[in-house]
Each structure stands twice: as structure tokens, then as C-alpha cells.
Scaffold this active site. Structure first.
Site, PDB file in Angstrom:
ATOM      1  N   ASP A 194       2.897  14.337   8.073  1.00  0.00           N
ATOM      2  CA  ASP A 194       3.896  14.212   9.029  1.00  0.00           C
ATOM      3  C   ASP A 194       4.298  12.983   9.668  1.00  0.00           C
ATOM      4  OD1 ASP A 194       5.908  15.229  10.547  1.00  0.00           O
ATOM      5  OD2 ASP A 194       4.516  16.734  11.203  1.00  0.00           O
ATOM      6  N   ASP A 200       6.585  10.804  16.281  1.00  0.00           N
ATOM      7  CA  ASP A 200       6.818  11.562  15.873  1.00  0.00           C
ATOM      8  C   ASP A 200       8.147  12.847  15.969  1.00  0.00           C
ATOM      9  OD1 ASP A 200       6.313  12.197  12.731  1.00  0.00           O
ATOM     10  OD2 ASP A 200       5.835  14.186  13.866  1.00  0.00           O
ATOM     11  N   ASP A 202       9.775  16.763  16.239  1.00  0.00           N
ATOM     12  CA  ASP A 202       9.201  17.681  16.479  1.00  0.00           C
ATOM     13  C   ASP A 202      10.231  18.820  15.285  1.00  0.00           C
ATOM     14  OD1 ASP A 202       7.797  20.437  15.912  1.00  0.00           O
ATOM     15  OD2 ASP A 202       7.697  20.569  17.962  1.00  0.00           O
ATOM     16  N   ASP A 231      16.107   8.867   4.918  1.00  0.00           N
ATOM     17  CA  ASP A 231      14.836   8.760   5.119  1.00  0.00           C
ATOM     18  C   ASP A 231      13.674   8.628   5.369  1.00  0.00           C
ATOM     19  OD1 ASP A 231      13.508   4.881   5.887  1.00  0.00           O
ATOM     20  OD2 ASP A 231      13.187   6.275   7.145  1.00  0.00           O
ATOM     21  N   HIS A 235       7.928  12.347   5.092  1.00  0.00           N
ATOM     22  CA  HIS A 235       6.595  12.153   6.374  1.00  0.00           C
ATOM     23  C   HIS A 235       7.914  13.801   6.992  1.00  0.00           C
ATOM     24  CE1 HIS A 235       4.961   8.908   5.037  1.00  0.00           C
ATOM     25  NE2 HIS A 235       6.269   8.378   4.364  1.00  0.00           N
ATOM     26  N   GLU A 261      14.264   9.116   0.425  1.00  0.00           N
ATOM     27  CA  GLU A 261      13.546   7.943   0.101  1.00  0.00           C
ATOM     28  C   GLU A 261      12.119   8.546   0.323  1.00  0.00           C
ATOM     29  OE1 GLU A 261      10.973   4.215   1.674  1.00  0.00           O
ATOM     30  OE2 GLU A 261      12.343   6.085   2.921  1.00  0.00           O
ATOM     31  N   ASP A 402       6.053  -3.568 -27.971  1.00  0.00           N
ATOM     32  CA  ASP A 402       6.886  -4.268 -27.511  1.00  0.00           C
ATOM     33  C   ASP A 402       8.713  -4.301 -26.690  1.00  0.00           C
ATOM     34  OD1 ASP A 402       4.880  -5.498 -26.977  1.00  0.00           O
ATOM     35  OD2 ASP A 402       4.948  -6.896 -28.901  1.00  0.00           O
TER      36      ASP A 402
END
Length: 515
Positions: A194, A200, A202, A231, A235, A261, A402
Site C-alpha cells: 500500500d 499515503d 487513505d 498511476d 499500491h 499502471e 531466432d
């Protein structure tokens, strides 16, 4: 949009001269002509670093370059008025605007609060046995330069889960605010990921969820944006995004395409997240990026398995494919740059295939002066090939360590369409491939890589050759009728773009705007 292409319209080292929004407004029609159907815009919100902030150290979500805060009115990219003008220009050009939205954290607090915190280990989070002390946290954000315009919400310690800086002791650490818990529906790296940086947010706090929904609705209505690049979603509570996106779509009645992301090499983790959020968003195909990087720097990489374990391989309708971005470019924390020599192959593999929504990096299209990197010279041609030729059934020939390739059979709706792609990260080789019955007997001309032209037989088969560490693309020679139909289609497209641009210029003149 069929064969849509997203452009990440910035790179990390753009100069902080406040000109990007004006550049995008001026170039919107040119970018649309290149084939871009959506522009991912960098964060417009005022960052804690003021004019030098790339936008990811977000301070005030409501300040898009309008208020004198953090030492500047304009952001690194320009003013709020220029930002809105750029979005209008993008829309006039017939493309979508997808702003970058950073909701994980805040930085640049205005006032300190003394708060009891649990001093945790970065590798052991939500630890109830962690020592408790009173810390000085810069958790009060009052936005004095904005004076309550658009929102009078004041952020304080009740709005955050924790931070990494004790301003009383001038010490770094991981400080979880006592009585708070890190969200559980986040990535499991470090046990619980997180916390990433700054203060951060909440999102489990009811007042925070309500404010972020208010802001989201305000932002969509004020900017007219078409969706978001989200973004650092790994998290942030997955449940929050499931509710936030659903609420915005219901209240605006709009699709609001969104791509998150989630930086993880394992496609299983990405699909698990997509299931948790109810497929409310797409994700960038990070596993494919790592495969492309490995293929470009390791001659012994097995190209036959390039798409194994990728998001586009298992959830193609939700995969945004990319080669590089602002985080992977040299000098950044997530640096994992795809070798320049392999870029034509990498872009061919995302732009010319049937599945995935490709995203082109500004640094590859325009160059990165900071690193003395020029643009990828093959990109304009590959963009044109996607627009004109990359249609119809796809046949894959990923049967060699290859040399790999695929063909597209084209379709009746796009005269002269169809192509053959072949690349190798090591040895030269030949590959016999079928282009389909509608292109049987056609002559294929090599337009990228310097390969020999190929005459396909009556059953649609041909043998194609690629030299060592090269990429080749062949297209069918067009007939007279196909050439005429293609010219007419191009003329219609250019006329539409010209009409849109004329309308935009007239509208701008009436408003007294300068481009």
C-alpha cells in the site's frame, strides 16, 4: 477505434519551460494524421516541486496551473487555460485525451501535525507490535493559494494512512498512523505494498472516498477528458477503483476508457487484479515489455516464446502494449530500456498485430535530447503500415528460437491491405509463410529492412528472408483499383482533418486564443 494507437505525449526529461500544452495544441492534427487516436497526457495537477515537478509529486488536485502555489502558477507543462485548450485541440483532431491521474499519495504539506504513529519495518507492514511514538507529519494541506475555490476540503492526518518522514526528528522511516491499517487489496510485494511514497492517501476513509469522487466528477466535467491513465494502481485499494470508476461512468454517462499502471512481471498477477476490479480498466502489458527488453539484449533469448506469459497473450482486449515509457527510460528508478537496434522489431510486434492496444513513447517518436537519443527512424513507417495494411486474419510463425514472423491477410474494407512481418534477434533465416487466399499470387514488396521482394504462389505461400538482427516488413503491391480506392480514402481523411482544423482555428480566433 479500429487500429487505435495511444501516444504517451511526454518523457521524463522534458524541459520545465511550460510549453508542452501549447505544443500538443499546435501538433494535435499532425499527430492524428500520423495515426494516433488517443494522447496520454502527463499529470496536470500542481506538484510539490512546482514548475520542476513532472506531476507525480501531486500537491493539489484542483490546481491545473491556475493558482500561485509552490512558487508558480503554471506547472512544468503550462497553465490551466493552455491545458484545456490542448484537450479541445485533441478533440478537434478526432482523438481522445487521456490525462494521467495520481491518487496514491500527496506531497508538499502546508502544516505539521503531531500524530501518534507505529514505526514499522518496510518489509513488515501492519505490524501491531511495532513501537509507537509521536511524530511530526506534514499532513495538513490547506492550499492557501486556491482559497477554497472548487473545493473547501482540507486534508489532515485523518485522510492518510502513513508517511516516511518525521519532521520533528528529521528522520526517515515507515510511519503508520496509529489506528490506521494499510489496505489489504493491494500488491503483496513487501507483504503489503500500500505504501509507496509521500503521504499515503487513505482511500478507505469515507471522507476521502467522497472527496475523490467529487474531484473526479469535477475533473471530467471541467476538462472534457475521455478517460484516464491511472498511476500506481498496485499500491491503491482495488475496491476503491472499482467503485470510483463505476460512479464516474454512471454520473457522466460516458465510457471513460481507463488504463492502469500495475508494474509487475507476472501476467497472472495482472489478470488477478483485473478480476478484482471487475475489468473496469485495462492494464499496461509490463510482462511483454520485459520480454522485448530481454530479446534486445540477449542473443540467446528464445523468440518463439516472446508472447508467452504476457497480458496480451491471455487478456488481449484489456492489454495496452508498449515498448518503453517515462519510467523505463535511462536514469529512472524502473530503468529497463529496450535496446535501440531492436526497437523496429519491438514496435512492429505491437503495432502490426491484431491484438492489444499499442502505446508509443514520446521519447521514441521525438527523441530524448537529455540522453542524446534520436527518434526511432522506423516508427513513422510502422504507424502508416498499421493504418493502411494491418488488417485481416493473423497467422503466427513463432516456431524458431531466432526468427519469428506473422502475416496479415488484409480485408476488403481496406484496399491494398495485408502484410508480412519477419524479425530476428540473432541469426539470419528464411521462413515459409502463408498470407491467405485473398492475397494468393500477389507480389510482395519489402518496405522495411531491405529484404528481397517475394512472389507468393497460387495458394498464398511465400518464402521470406531476414538478415542477422534485422526486421523486415513486406506489403502487397497494390492494383490500379486498390490504389485509386486508397487515394480516395486518404483524400477523405485529409479533408475531414482539414475541416476539423479550420473549425478549431475559427473557434480559437473567436475566443481570442493564441496557439
Amino acid at each position: 477505434m479500429q487500429n487505435g494507437i495511444m501516444l504517451q505525449s511526454f518523457e521524463w526529461y522534458l524541459p520545465p519551460d511550460g510549453t508542452l500544452w501549447r505544443t500538443l495544441a499546435r501538433e494535435a492534427f499532425h499527430l492524428r494524421e500520423l495515426g494516433f487516436t488517443a494522447l496520454w497526457l502527463p499529470p496536470a495537477e500542481k506538484g510539490s516541486g512546482g514548475r520542476n515537478d513532472a506531476g507525480y509529486g501531486v500537491y493539489d488536485l484542483y490546481d491545473l496551473g491556475e493558482f500561485d502555489q509552490k512558487g508558480t502558477v503554471a506547472t512544468k507543462y503550462g497553465t490551466a487555460a493552455e491545458y484545456l485548450r490542448a484537450i479541445r485541440a485533441i478533440h478537434r483532431a478526432g482523438a481522445q485525451a487521456l490525462p494521467d491521474v495520481v491518487l496514491n499519495h500527496r506531497m508538499g504539506g502546508d502544516e505539521m501535525e503531531q500524530v501518534p504513529v507505529c514505526c514499522e519495518d518496510f518489509e513488515r507492514r501492519n505490524d501491531d507490535s511495532a513501537p509507537v511514538r509521536t511524530a511530526g507529519l506534514m499532513t495538513r494541506l490547506t492550499f492557501p493559494g486556491r482559497c477554497g475555490r472548487y473545493s473547501d476540503f482540507i486534508w489532515d492526518a485523518s485522510c492518510f494512512t502513513g508517511t516516511d518522514w518525521d519532521a520533528l526528528r528529521k528522520e526517515r522511516g515507515l510511519y503508520r498512523i496509529q489506528g490506521k491499517r494499510w489496505a489489504e487489496d493491494v500488491d503483496r510485494e513487501h507483504g503489503n505494498y500500500d505504501y509507496l511514497m509521500g503521504l499515503d492517501v487513505d482511500v478507505q476513509a469515507p471522507q476521502v472516498r467522497q472527496e475523490l469522487q467529487r474531484w473526479g466528477l469535477w475533473f471530467v466535467r471541467r476538462t472534457g477528458c475521455d478517460g484516464f491513465r491511472l498511476d500506481a494502481v498496485k499500491h491503491i485499494s482495488a475496491g476503491f477503483f472499482r467503485e470510483w470508476l463505476d460512479a464516474l461512468r454512471r454520473k457522466t454517462g460516458r465510457e471513460l476508457f481507463s488504463v492502469g499502471e500495475y508494474w509487475h512481471h507476472d501476467a497472472g498477477v495482472l489478470t488477478g487484479y483485473l478480476d478484482t476490479v471487475g475489468e473496469q480498466m485495462s492494464l499496461f502489458d509490463v510482462p511483454l515489455h520485459f520480454h522485448l527488453r530481454e530479446a534486445g539484449c540477449n542473443r540467446f533469448y528464445d523468440m518463439a516464446h516472446l508472447f508467452d506469459g504476457t497480458l496480451v497473450g491471455c487478456r488481449p482486449h484489456l492489454a495496452v502494449t508498449f515498448v518503453d515509457n517515462h519510467d523505463t527510460q535511462p536514469g529512472q528508478a524502473l530503468e529497463s530500456w529496450v535496446s535501440g537496434w531492436f526497437k523496429p522489431a519491438a514496435y512492429g510486434l505491437i503495432l502490426l498485430r491484431a491484438f492489444g492496444y499499442p502505446c508509443v513513447f514520446w521519447g521514441d517518436l521525438m527523441g530524448i535530447p537529455h540522453n542524446d537519443f534520436g527518434p526511432v527512424s522506423a516508427l513513422p513507417l510502422l504507424l502508416r503500415l498499421r493504418r493502411l495494411n494491418a488488417y485481416g486474419e493473423e497467422r503466427d510463425y513463432f516456431d524458431d528460437a531466432d526468427v519469428i514472423g506473422f502475416t496479415r491477410s488484409g480485408d476488403a474494407a481496406h484496399p491494398g491491405s495485408g502484410l508480412v512481418f519477419l524479425c530476428t534477434n540473432a541469426l539470419a533465416g528464411d521462413k515459409r509463410m502463408q498470407v491467405g487466399s485473398r492475397l494468393a499470387g500477389r507480389h510482395f514488396r519489402c518496405v522495411l529492412g531491405g529484404g528481397a521482394d517475394v512472389q507468393v504462389d497460387g495458394e498464398g505461400w511465400g518464402t521470406f528472408h531476414v538478415d542477422e538482427q534485422q526486421t523486415c516488413v513486406w506489403v502487397p503491391d497494390v492494383t490500379g483499383s486498390e490504389r485509386m480506392a486508397r487515394l480516395l480514402a486518404e483524400a477523405r481523411r485529409k479533408a475531414e482533418l482539414a475541416a476539423r482544423r479550420a473549425g478549431f482555428l475559427v473557434e480559437s480566433a473567436l475566443r481570442g486564443e493564441k496557439l
